[in-house]
Write a protein that holds these residues in place. Structure first.
Motif, PDB file in Angstrom:
ATOM      1  N   LEU A 128       0.761  -1.253  -0.031  1.00 58.70           N
ATOM      2  CA  LEU A 128      -0.068  -0.130  -0.060  1.00 58.70           C
ATOM      3  C   LEU A 128       0.773   1.331   0.060  1.00 58.70           C
ATOM      4  O   LEU A 128       0.494   2.057  -0.577  1.00 58.70           O
ATOM      5  CB  LEU A 128      -0.844  -0.193   1.177  1.00 58.70           C
ATOM      6  N   MET A 129       1.877   1.280   0.756  1.00 57.81           N
ATOM      7  CA  MET A 129       2.743   2.477   0.830  1.00 57.81           C
ATOM      8  C   MET A 129       3.504   2.705  -0.629  1.00 57.81           C
ATOM      9  O   MET A 129       3.798   3.904  -0.982  1.00 57.81           O
ATOM     10  CB  MET A 129       3.892   2.143   2.099  1.00 57.81           C
ATOM     11  N   ARG A 130       3.862   1.592  -1.211  1.00 55.97           N
ATOM     12  CA  ARG A 130       4.479   1.631  -2.366  1.00 55.97           C
ATOM     13  C   ARG A 130       3.614   2.177  -3.511  1.00 55.97           C
ATOM     14  O   ARG A 130       3.955   2.966  -4.189  1.00 55.97           O
ATOM     15  CB  ARG A 130       4.994   0.344  -3.014  1.00 55.97           C
ATOM     16  N   ASP A 131       2.180   1.729  -3.262  1.00 57.53           N
ATOM     17  CA  ASP A 131       1.147   2.275  -4.402  1.00 57.53           C
ATOM     18  C   ASP A 131       0.967   3.740  -4.355  1.00 57.53           C
ATOM     19  O   ASP A 131       0.769   4.656  -5.187  1.00 57.53           O
ATOM     20  CB  ASP A 131      -0.066   1.657  -4.163  1.00 57.53           C
ATOM     21  N   LEU A 132       1.038   4.246  -2.844  1.00 57.18           N
ATOM     22  CA  LEU A 132       1.027   5.693  -2.635  1.00 57.18           C
ATOM     23  C   LEU A 132       2.099   6.272  -3.129  1.00 57.18           C
ATOM     24  O   LEU A 132       2.065   7.670  -3.720  1.00 57.18           O
ATOM     25  CB  LEU A 132       0.636   5.861  -1.072  1.00 57.18           C
ATOM     26  N   LYS A 133       3.245   5.955  -3.222  1.00 60.27           N
ATOM     27  CA  LYS A 133       4.525   6.609  -3.572  1.00 60.27           C
ATOM     28  C   LYS A 133       4.388   6.916  -5.228  1.00 60.27           C
ATOM     29  O   LYS A 133       4.779   7.809  -5.598  1.00 60.27           O
ATOM     30  CB  LYS A 133       5.445   5.839  -3.366  1.00 60.27           C
ATOM     31  N   THR A 134       3.590   5.677  -5.799  1.00 64.45           N
ATOM     32  CA  THR A 134       3.595   5.841  -7.360  1.00 64.45           C
ATOM     33  C   THR A 134       2.720   7.079  -7.780  1.00 64.45           C
ATOM     34  O   THR A 134       2.852   7.586  -8.454  1.00 64.45           O
ATOM     35  CB  THR A 134       3.334   4.533  -8.038  1.00 64.45           C
ATOM     36  N   LEU A 135       1.585   7.224  -6.912  1.00 64.28           N
ATOM     37  CA  LEU A 135       0.581   8.374  -7.080  1.00 64.28           C
ATOM     38  C   LEU A 135       0.894   9.586  -6.639  1.00 64.28           C
ATOM     39  O   LEU A 135       0.446  10.417  -6.932  1.00 64.28           O
ATOM     40  CB  LEU A 135      -0.634   7.872  -6.245  1.00 64.28           C
ATOM     41  N   MET A 136       2.275   9.734  -5.861  1.00 59.27           N
ATOM     42  CA  MET A 136       2.392  10.993  -5.284  1.00 59.27           C
ATOM     43  C   MET A 136       4.032  11.207  -5.696  1.00 59.27           C
ATOM     44  O   MET A 136       5.116  10.981  -5.325  1.00 59.27           O
ATOM     45  CB  MET A 136       2.788  10.987  -3.975  1.00 59.27           C
ATOM     46  N   PRO A 137       3.945  11.958  -6.951  1.00 57.21           N
ATOM     47  CA  PRO A 137       5.399  12.357  -7.687  1.00 57.21           C
ATOM     48  C   PRO A 137       6.164  13.490  -6.720  1.00 57.21           C
ATOM     49  O   PRO A 137       7.518  13.556  -6.983  1.00 57.21           O
ATOM     50  CB  PRO A 137       5.089  12.978  -9.028  1.00 57.21           C
ATOM     51  N   HIS A 138       5.807  13.928  -5.717  1.00 50.45           N
ATOM     52  CA  HIS A 138       6.353  14.819  -4.968  1.00 50.45           C
ATOM     53  C   HIS A 138       6.767  14.402  -3.535  1.00 50.45           C
ATOM     54  O   HIS A 138       6.876  15.203  -2.457  1.00 50.45           O
ATOM     55  CB  HIS A 138       5.160  16.216  -4.792  1.00 50.45           C
ATOM     56  N   HIS A 139       6.757  13.143  -3.585  1.00 48.00           N
ATOM     57  CA  HIS A 139       7.073  12.581  -2.330  1.00 48.00           C
ATOM     58  C   HIS A 139       8.814  12.486  -2.273  1.00 48.00           C
ATOM     59  O   HIS A 139       9.270  12.301  -3.107  1.00 48.00           O
ATOM     60  CB  HIS A 139       6.431  11.128  -2.032  1.00 48.00           C
ATOM     61  N   ARG A 140       8.938  12.250  -0.722  1.00 49.39           N
ATOM     62  CA  ARG A 140      10.459  11.931  -0.651  1.00 49.39           C
ATOM     63  C   ARG A 140      10.646  10.457   0.202  1.00 49.39           C
ATOM     64  O   ARG A 140       9.618  10.322   0.986  1.00 49.39           O
ATOM     65  CB  ARG A 140      11.174  12.867   0.199  1.00 49.39           C
ATOM     66  N   ALA A 141      11.209   9.578  -0.404  1.00 53.76           N
ATOM     67  CA  ALA A 141      11.382   8.265   0.269  1.00 53.76           C
ATOM     68  C   ALA A 141      12.569   8.405   1.718  1.00 53.76           C
ATOM     69  O   ALA A 141      13.445   9.002   1.544  1.00 53.76           O
ATOM     70  CB  ALA A 141      11.820   7.051  -0.577  1.00 53.76           C
ATOM     71  N   GLU A 142      12.250   7.456   2.513  1.00 56.46           N
ATOM     72  CA  GLU A 142      13.139   7.111   3.663  1.00 56.46           C
ATOM     73  C   GLU A 142      13.073   5.951   4.192  1.00 56.46           C
ATOM     74  O   GLU A 142      12.007   5.071   4.015  1.00 56.46           O
ATOM     75  CB  GLU A 142      12.668   8.008   4.756  1.00 56.46           C
ATOM     76  N   PRO A 143      14.192   5.169   4.437  1.00 55.92           N
ATOM     77  CA  PRO A 143      14.110   3.886   4.813  1.00 55.92           C
ATOM     78  C   PRO A 143      13.532   3.611   6.244  1.00 55.92           C
ATOM     79  O   PRO A 143      12.955   4.510   6.817  1.00 55.92           O
ATOM     80  CB  PRO A 143      15.531   3.436   5.223  1.00 55.92           C
ATOM     81  N   LYS A 144      13.051   2.489   6.422  1.00 55.28           N
ATOM     82  CA  LYS A 144      12.308   2.194   7.758  1.00 55.28           C
ATOM     83  C   LYS A 144      12.892   2.672   8.930  1.00 55.28           C
ATOM     84  O   LYS A 144      14.292   2.726   9.355  1.00 55.28           O
ATOM     85  CB  LYS A 144      12.339   0.484   7.923  1.00 55.28           C
ATOM     86  N   MET A 145      12.185   3.162   9.710  1.00 54.94           N
ATOM     87  CA  MET A 145      12.421   3.751  11.127  1.00 54.94           C
ATOM     88  C   MET A 145      12.511   2.747  12.000  1.00 54.94           C
ATOM     89  O   MET A 145      11.731   1.541  12.079  1.00 54.94           O
ATOM     90  CB  MET A 145      11.335   4.713  11.415  1.00 54.94           C
ATOM     91  N   GLU A 146      13.475   2.542  12.958  1.00 57.23           N
ATOM     92  CA  GLU A 146      13.598   1.634  14.054  1.00 57.23           C
ATOM     93  C   GLU A 146      12.462   1.821  14.962  1.00 57.23           C
ATOM     94  O   GLU A 146      11.869   2.900  15.195  1.00 57.23           O
ATOM     95  CB  GLU A 146      15.004   1.506  14.774  1.00 57.23           C
ATOM     96  N   ARG A 147      12.043   0.412  15.782  1.00 56.97           N
ATOM     97  CA  ARG A 147      10.952   0.993  16.800  1.00 56.97           C
ATOM     98  C   ARG A 147      11.451   1.651  17.983  1.00 56.97           C
ATOM     99  O   ARG A 147      10.522   2.361  18.614  1.00 56.97           O
ATOM    100  CB  ARG A 147      10.649  -0.676  17.222  1.00 56.97           C
ATOM    101  N   TRP A 148      12.539   1.694  18.434  1.00 60.73           N
ATOM    102  CA  TRP A 148      13.072   2.134  19.716  1.00 60.73           C
ATOM    103  C   TRP A 148      13.124   3.676  19.545  1.00 60.73           C
ATOM    104  O   TRP A 148      13.074   4.560  20.558  1.00 60.73           O
ATOM    105  CB  TRP A 148      14.384   1.595  20.117  1.00 60.73           C
ATOM    106  N   LYS A 149      13.055   4.377  18.320  1.00 62.11           N
ATOM    107  CA  LYS A 149      12.970   5.661  18.181  1.00 62.11           C
ATOM    108  C   LYS A 149      11.575   6.345  18.310  1.00 62.11           C
ATOM    109  O   LYS A 149      10.602   5.847  17.904  1.00 62.11           O
ATOM    110  CB  LYS A 149      13.395   6.083  16.630  1.00 62.11           C
ATOM    111  N   THR A 150      11.739   7.574  18.871  1.00 63.30           N
ATOM    112  CA  THR A 150      10.400   8.307  19.243  1.00 63.30           C
ATOM    113  C   THR A 150       9.756   8.885  17.853  1.00 63.30           C
ATOM    114  O   THR A 150      10.665   9.057  16.885  1.00 63.30           O
ATOM    115  CB  THR A 150      10.554   9.222  20.223  1.00 63.30           C
ATOM    116  N   LEU A 151       8.680   9.257  18.081  1.00 59.54           N
ATOM    117  CA  LEU A 151       8.037  10.011  16.764  1.00 59.54           C
ATOM    118  C   LEU A 151       8.618  11.418  16.463  1.00 59.54           C
ATOM    119  O   LEU A 151       8.597  11.833  15.357  1.00 59.54           O
ATOM    120  CB  LEU A 151       6.389   9.812  17.055  1.00 59.54           C
ATOM    121  N   SER A 152       9.091  11.897  17.465  1.00 58.08           N
ATOM    122  CA  SER A 152       9.797  13.214  17.403  1.00 58.08           C
ATOM    123  C   SER A 152      11.167  13.108  16.554  1.00 58.08           C
ATOM    124  O   SER A 152      11.338  14.323  16.033  1.00 58.08           O
ATOM    125  CB  SER A 152      10.232  13.821  18.808  1.00 58.08           C
ATOM    126  N   VAL A 153      11.632  12.144  16.178  1.00 56.01           N
ATOM    127  CA  VAL A 153      12.987  11.967  15.471  1.00 56.01           C
ATOM    128  C   VAL A 153      11.985  12.224  13.944  1.00 56.01           C
ATOM    129  O   VAL A 153      13.259  12.542  13.024  1.00 56.01           O
ATOM    130  CB  VAL A 153      13.488  10.594  15.448  1.00 56.01           C
TER     131      VAL A 153
END
Length: 415
Positions: A90-115
């Motif tokens: 689903l995330m890959r499909d939304l990326k194809t529909l949004m040419p103005h997006h910027r990709a980022e690797p997976k975020m680790e679980r121990w990181k907080t959302l403020s990062v």
């Protein structure tokens, strides 16, 4: 030329190759020569050659400017570790529909959302679309305006990707979509805020370098049953012909925060129920169903009548169905019962005769045995009986015995 030829003999093999290149004759042109400008002279002493000036516009008006990319919205699309394969597609499909997006690797679980705010600043993004998974079952989505806020948290349900649905719709990659919202988004204040976030995230900016200058698809957001339904269609014709492309999912809003991935909660959904709680209620309902079933069985066993509550007549079935058929069946049963009774009587008489014959046979055997066992009389008894018949008796001495030859025995001795 003479110096070159003299040096050609004394040159080394590497230098000979260079000399050949230098002395290589030019190609002959078949009568085609480059036209020389008339203004330039053939003499080389005048300096570098100059080209003629281009034509000048007749009017003083300014020329058409190139379109500028003013709406520089950039959306950072990323996910945290723990999502399953369907959510990743689903995330890959939304990326194809949004040419103005910027990709980022997976975020680790121990990181907080403020990062995520720091990541977006490093990527020069002002909007964030974050997917977060729980237990490989539930998917949560964050929409946030980096820096000032606000941010919205959704529970994503009923996910269907483009590869899974295999619909016939298709559109140009990178084209700009039309965003359609239902009337309910204009009636409630929290839906107005969500609508503005959705427009800024899913709307492709005009004149974006990676976008195409075409509008051939529509994204609809419908508010129904306290949820936002996402659908994606292709525009087939100008009169409103549409066909679905995908993906397809439902967003259940949970909370709206004043800041970016934090801050005070502005709005909270009262009718929201967590998926873990929903699964717990389903398990509890299944267990209660089993308990009710067992209770009914126990109650039926306790309240069931022990004796026969109805005394049925033997001919009560006569009045069910066709009367004539029932009467014929009853008559046949009576005849059969009479025949069975006669046969039983005959068998009883035969058994009595057999018993009597067996008793007679046993009596005869017993009398025959008694006659055989009876003892014969001895010689003394026979003699005694004869004497009694004749009336004579032998008188002798005491203790004397009569022997066969008439000799008298005295005390067991003969004289």
């Amino acid at each position: 030329m003479k110096q070159l030829q003299t040096n050609k003999k004394d040159a080394k093999p590497k230098d000979k190759a260079n000399l050949k290149k230098k002395l290589k004759p030019g190609r002959k042109q078949n009568g085609k020569q480059k036209p020389k400008p008339a203004d330039l002279d053939d003499s080389d002493d005048e300096g570098p050659r100059t080209r003629p000036l281009k034509e000048i516009r007749m009017s003083d008006e300014k020329g058409p400017r190139k379109p500028k990319w003013t709406n520089k919205q950039r959306v950072l699309v990323l996910c945290a570790r723990g999502i399953n394969h369907r959510d990743r597609h689903l995330m890959r499909d939304l990326k194809t529909l949004m040419p103005h997006h910027r990709a980022e690797p997976k975020m680790e679980r121990w990181k907080t959302l403020s990062v995520v705010n720091e990541m977006s600043e490093m990527k020069h993004c002002n909007k964030v679309l974050l997917f977060e998974g729980r237990r490989k079952l539930d998917l949560y989505m964050w929409l946030a305006n980096v820096g000032q806020g606000p941010s919205v948290k959704f529970l994503v349900e009923n996910v269907h990707t483009m590869g899974e649905m295999k619909l016939t719709g298709n559109c140009l990659r990178g084209s700009r979509p039309l965003l359609s919202f239902s009337e309910e988004f204009m009636k409630q204040p929290h839906l107005l805020l969500i609508k503005e976030l959705l427009v800024q995230v899913f709307g492709v900016p005009n004149y974006h370098p990676k976008s195409q200058p075409f509008i051939d698809r529509v994204i609809t957001f419908t508010y129904l049953d306290n949820r936002i339904w996402y659908r994606h269609f292709q525009i087939l014709s100008e009169d409103g012909g549409l066909t679905e492309i995908g993906p397809r999912f439902v967003m259940n809003p949970i909370k709206i925060f004043s800041g970016s991935f934090g801050g005070d909660p502005i709005w909270e959904n009262d009718s929201y129920q967590s998926p873990a709680k929903h699964r717990q209620m389903l398990r509890k309902a299944a267990s209660e169903k089993y308990l009710q079933k067992t209770r009914k069985q126990v109650e039926n066993a306790l309240t069931a009548p022990k004796d026969d509550t109805h005394k049925l007549t033997p001919y009560g079935d006569i009045f069910k169905g066709d009367i004539e058929k029932r009467a014929k069946l009853v008559l046949k049963d009576e005849k059969r019962q009479k025949q069975e009774a006669k046969e039983q009587e005959k068998l009883a008489e035969r058994q009595k005769l057999m018993k009597q014959r067996e008793a007679m046979r046993k009596l005869k055997l017993a009398t025959a045995k008694r006659n055989i066992v009876k003892k014969l009389p001895t010689k003394r008894q026979l003699a005694r009986e004869r004497e009694l018949k004749n009336g004579t008796t032998d008188t002798g001495k005491k203790g004397g015995k009569v022997q066969k030859k008439g000799k008298k025995m005295v005390k067991g001795k003969g004289k």
